[in-house]
Design a protein around this motif. Structure first.
Motif, PDB file in Angstrom:
ATOM      1  N   VAL A 195      53.701   0.203  37.929  1.00 31.42           N
ATOM      2  CA  VAL A 195      53.392  -0.726  36.992  1.00 31.42           C
ATOM      3  C   VAL A 195      54.520  -1.033  36.073  1.00 31.42           C
ATOM      4  CG1 VAL A 195      51.852  -1.252  35.222  1.00 31.42           C
ATOM      5  CG2 VAL A 195      51.047   0.001  37.146  1.00 31.42           C
ATOM      6  N   ALA A 196      55.523   0.142  35.863  1.00 35.02           N
ATOM      7  CA  ALA A 196      56.513  -0.458  34.928  1.00 35.02           C
ATOM      8  C   ALA A 196      57.583  -1.404  35.543  1.00 35.02           C
ATOM      9  CB  ALA A 196      57.399   0.951  34.474  1.00 35.02           C
ATOM     10  N   GLU A 197      57.841  -1.254  36.829  1.00 35.87           N
ATOM     11  CA  GLU A 197      58.933  -1.800  37.610  1.00 35.87           C
ATOM     12  C   GLU A 197      58.763  -3.512  37.354  1.00 35.87           C
ATOM     13  OE1 GLU A 197      61.854  -1.500  41.398  1.00 35.87           O
ATOM     14  OE2 GLU A 197      59.732  -0.744  41.605  1.00 35.87           O
ATOM     15  N   PRO A 198      57.509  -4.015  37.785  1.00 31.61           N
ATOM     16  CA  PRO A 198      57.485  -5.486  37.448  1.00 31.61           C
ATOM     17  C   PRO A 198      57.314  -5.949  36.218  1.00 31.61           C
ATOM     18  CG  PRO A 198      55.457  -4.317  38.351  1.00 31.61           C
ATOM     19  CD  PRO A 198      56.615  -3.411  38.274  1.00 31.61           C
ATOM     20  N   LEU A 199      57.011  -4.967  35.306  1.00 33.91           N
ATOM     21  CA  LEU A 199      56.957  -5.475  33.698  1.00 33.91           C
ATOM     22  C   LEU A 199      58.476  -5.468  33.296  1.00 33.91           C
ATOM     23  CD1 LEU A 199      53.988  -3.389  32.504  1.00 33.91           C
ATOM     24  CD2 LEU A 199      54.007  -5.591  32.567  1.00 33.91           C
ATOM     25  N   ALA A 200      59.268  -4.614  33.738  1.00 39.94           N
ATOM     26  CA  ALA A 200      60.574  -4.694  33.411  1.00 39.94           C
ATOM     27  C   ALA A 200      61.305  -5.843  33.838  1.00 39.94           C
ATOM     28  CB  ALA A 200      61.404  -3.406  33.780  1.00 39.94           C
ATOM     29  N   ASP A 201      61.089  -6.263  35.062  1.00 40.23           N
ATOM     30  CA  ASP A 201      61.562  -7.598  35.709  1.00 40.23           C
ATOM     31  C   ASP A 201      61.267  -8.659  34.693  1.00 40.23           C
ATOM     32  OD1 ASP A 201      62.930  -6.230  37.951  1.00 40.23           O
ATOM     33  OD2 ASP A 201      61.812  -7.291  39.157  1.00 40.23           O
ATOM     34  N   LEU A 202      59.953  -8.859  34.529  1.00 37.95           N
ATOM     35  CA  LEU A 202      59.598 -10.091  33.735  1.00 37.95           C
ATOM     36  C   LEU A 202      60.151  -9.756  32.195  1.00 37.95           C
ATOM     37  CD1 LEU A 202      55.809  -9.717  34.152  1.00 37.95           C
ATOM     38  CD2 LEU A 202      57.340 -11.456  35.074  1.00 37.95           C
ATOM     39  N   ALA A 203      60.304  -8.707  31.683  1.00 36.94           N
ATOM     40  CA  ALA A 203      61.095  -8.593  30.451  1.00 36.94           C
ATOM     41  C   ALA A 203      62.669  -8.970  30.690  1.00 36.94           C
ATOM     42  CB  ALA A 203      61.048  -7.297  29.846  1.00 36.94           C
ATOM     43  N   ASP A 204      63.246  -8.637  31.773  1.00 36.59           N
ATOM     44  CA  ASP A 204      64.505  -9.120  31.926  1.00 36.59           C
ATOM     45  C   ASP A 204      64.667 -10.480  32.045  1.00 36.59           C
ATOM     46  OD1 ASP A 204      65.434  -6.316  31.955  1.00 36.59           O
ATOM     47  OD2 ASP A 204      65.423  -6.040  34.078  1.00 36.59           O
ATOM     48  N   LEU A 205      63.792 -11.045  32.618  1.00 36.91           N
ATOM     49  CA  LEU A 205      63.677 -12.511  32.912  1.00 36.91           C
ATOM     50  C   LEU A 205      63.510 -13.291  31.501  1.00 36.91           C
ATOM     51  CD1 LEU A 205      62.148 -12.699  36.381  1.00 36.91           C
ATOM     52  CD2 LEU A 205      64.668 -13.264  36.008  1.00 36.91           C
ATOM     53  N   GLY A 206      62.871 -12.611  30.560  1.00 33.84           N
ATOM     54  CA  GLY A 206      62.630 -13.383  29.178  1.00 33.84           C
ATOM     55  C   GLY A 206      61.234 -13.736  29.319  1.00 33.84           C
ATOM     56  N   LEU A 207      60.486 -13.534  30.421  1.00 37.27           N
ATOM     57  CA  LEU A 207      59.071 -13.979  30.538  1.00 37.27           C
ATOM     58  C   LEU A 207      58.136 -13.083  29.876  1.00 37.27           C
ATOM     59  CD1 LEU A 207      59.326 -15.083  34.324  1.00 37.27           C
ATOM     60  CD2 LEU A 207      59.511 -16.361  32.192  1.00 37.27           C
ATOM     61  N   LEU A 208      58.519 -11.855  29.449  1.00 39.23           N
ATOM     62  CA  LEU A 208      57.494 -11.065  28.738  1.00 39.23           C
ATOM     63  C   LEU A 208      58.239 -10.095  27.825  1.00 39.23           C
ATOM     64  CD1 LEU A 208      54.461  -9.941  28.953  1.00 39.23           C
ATOM     65  CD2 LEU A 208      55.508  -8.045  30.376  1.00 39.23           C
ATOM     66  N   ARG A 209      57.732 -10.336  26.343  1.00 38.93           N
ATOM     67  CA  ARG A 209      58.497  -9.620  25.269  1.00 38.93           C
ATOM     68  C   ARG A 209      57.807  -8.310  24.749  1.00 38.93           C
ATOM     69  NH1 ARG A 209      59.408 -15.315  23.939  1.00 38.93           N
ATOM     70  NH2 ARG A 209      61.710 -15.599  24.052  1.00 38.93           N
ATOM     71  N   PRO A 210      58.124  -7.246  25.044  1.00 39.26           N
ATOM     72  CA  PRO A 210      57.509  -6.090  24.686  1.00 39.26           C
ATOM     73  C   PRO A 210      57.616  -5.937  22.861  1.00 39.26           C
ATOM     74  CG  PRO A 210      58.982  -5.491  26.400  1.00 39.26           C
ATOM     75  CD  PRO A 210      59.205  -6.801  25.996  1.00 39.26           C
ATOM     76  N   PRO A 211      56.661  -5.584  22.419  1.00 34.63           N
ATOM     77  CA  PRO A 211      56.696  -5.391  20.984  1.00 34.63           C
ATOM     78  C   PRO A 211      57.694  -4.411  20.523  1.00 34.63           C
ATOM     79  CG  PRO A 211      54.668  -4.247  21.790  1.00 34.63           C
ATOM     80  CD  PRO A 211      55.143  -4.918  23.092  1.00 34.63           C
ATOM     81  N   PRO A 212      58.202  -4.223  19.338  1.00 37.66           N
ATOM     82  CA  PRO A 212      58.979  -3.331  18.685  1.00 37.66           C
ATOM     83  C   PRO A 212      58.470  -2.028  19.074  1.00 37.66           C
ATOM     84  CG  PRO A 212      58.859  -5.012  17.229  1.00 37.66           C
ATOM     85  CD  PRO A 212      57.675  -5.293  18.177  1.00 37.66           C
ATOM     86  N   LEU A 213      59.201  -1.075  19.447  1.00 38.41           N
ATOM     87  CA  LEU A 213      58.980   0.501  19.460  1.00 38.41           C
ATOM     88  C   LEU A 213      57.825   1.003  18.380  1.00 38.41           C
ATOM     89  CD1 LEU A 213      62.189   2.029  20.633  1.00 38.41           C
ATOM     90  CD2 LEU A 213      60.191   1.449  22.092  1.00 38.41           C
ATOM     91  N   GLU A 214      58.091   0.499  17.137  1.00 36.07           N
ATOM     92  CA  GLU A 214      57.179   1.062  16.153  1.00 36.07           C
ATOM     93  C   GLU A 214      55.933   0.365  16.190  1.00 36.07           C
ATOM     94  OE1 GLU A 214      59.735  -2.221  14.011  1.00 36.07           O
ATOM     95  OE2 GLU A 214      59.971  -0.341  15.703  1.00 36.07           O
ATOM     96  N   ASP A 215      55.664  -0.645  17.021  1.00 35.47           N
ATOM     97  CA  ASP A 215      54.340  -1.312  17.079  1.00 35.47           C
ATOM     98  C   ASP A 215      53.610  -0.668  18.475  1.00 35.47           C
ATOM     99  OD1 ASP A 215      54.641  -2.376  14.677  1.00 35.47           O
ATOM    100  OD2 ASP A 215      55.461  -4.317  15.660  1.00 35.47           O
ATOM    101  N   ARG A 216      54.322  -0.016  19.169  1.00 37.34           N
ATOM    102  CA  ARG A 216      53.500   0.281  20.633  1.00 37.34           C
ATOM    103  C   ARG A 216      52.763   1.347  20.515  1.00 37.34           C
ATOM    104  NH1 ARG A 216      58.773  -0.198  24.871  1.00 37.34           N
ATOM    105  NH2 ARG A 216      59.793  -2.413  23.970  1.00 37.34           N
TER     106      ARG A 216
END
Length: 271
Positions: free
Chosen positions: A250-271
């Motif tokens: 599950v992590a791999e496709p999410l990382a791809d989306l983040a690398d492409l700027g299509l998904l922005r993970p929240p700051p670490l303190e908010d996770r």
């Protein structure tokens, strides 16, 4: 943080299947972690074969399970009986004869349980899709595997996607969609389809030429631009067709989306 509608429920957790082959004692805690993470809305059911049902039940998790039945299995009735202790939300069954499998599902599948019928890769999906049209069941298509031959060529996958669009048959994919963008595996030479390619191809509907062009696209910039330009009605329509795909990570496709700027993970303190 809310997961964009385009990706909600898109990633079915196939961690115990090849090439991940994660043991249940690790896969289940990982799945529970996914379900409590900021991206939980993107995560579908935990996919599992009947052989692991007893061990999964002993873990006592109560997680939603997609029961994957191989070709030649005795059908959903026996499998569901043997997995009564699990929260089975759907079954996926490989079928040599799709019409016969549809008939069996109609006669035996309990209400409230979804079903996906995996089509044979025979190069002619029309007859199988005709058998699924108008039923409550999804089509399932294998988009990869452990050898280059397991990855369908663009024309073959396009025929399946267009056939589904023409008949209004929703579908899921399984295997091979490890990354967002189409690419060639440098070690195996396999031509991997990208899950963004498939999402955007679903938006092209029954336009065969457009579907083939999108599936063949290898530029993340081009695909990202196309994703950004999708309207809310287009997203709702394409996700009504392409419902999900099984991924051993599950992590791999999410990382791809983040690398492409299509998904922005929240700051670490908010996770």
């Amino acid at each position: 943080m809310s997961v964009p509608a385009l990706y909600r429920g898109l990633f079915d957790d196939a961690a115990v299947f090849p090439p991940g082959d994660l043991p249940l004692r690790r896969a289940v805690p990982a799945h529970l972690g996914h379900r409590s993470a900021w991206y939980a809305d993107a995560v579908g059911p935990f996919l599992c074969g009947p052989a692991l049902a007893d061990e999964l039940a002993q873990l006592g998790t109560g997680i939603p399970v997609g029961l994957v039945l191989p070709g030649g299995s005795s059908g959903p009735t026996a499998a569901l009986s043997a997995t009564a202790a699990l929260d089975v939300v759907g079954v996926e069954i490989a079928a040599a004869d799709v019409a016969a499998t549809v008939g069996e599902l109609a006669a035996t599948l309990p209400a409230g349980i979804a079903a996906a019928v995996e089509l044979p890769r025979d190069g002619a999906p029309e007859k199988s899709l005709d058998a699924l049209a108008g039923t409550p069941y999804r089509a399932k298509y294998r988009t990869g595997g452990l050898t280059p031959a397991a990855f369908p060529p663009v024309a073959e996958l396009a025929a399946f996607l267009v056939g589904c669009a023409e008949r209004g048959v929703p579908y899921k994919c399984t295997a091979g969609l490890h990354n967002a963008v189409r690419h060639t595996d440098p070690e195996t030479g396999a031509e991997h389809h990208g899950f963004l390619n498939v999402l955007l191809a679903a938006a092209a509907g029954s336009d065969r030429r457009a579907v083939e062009e999108i599936l063949a696209e290898r530029s993340g910039i081009v695909l990202s631009g196309a994703v950004i330009s999708l309207t809310a009605p287009q997203i709702a329509s394409l996700r009504g067709l392409f419902t999900s795909f099984g991924t051993c990570s599950v992590a791999e496709p999410l990382a791809d989306l983040a690398d492409l700027g299509l998904l922005r993970p929240p700051p670490l303190e908010d996770r």
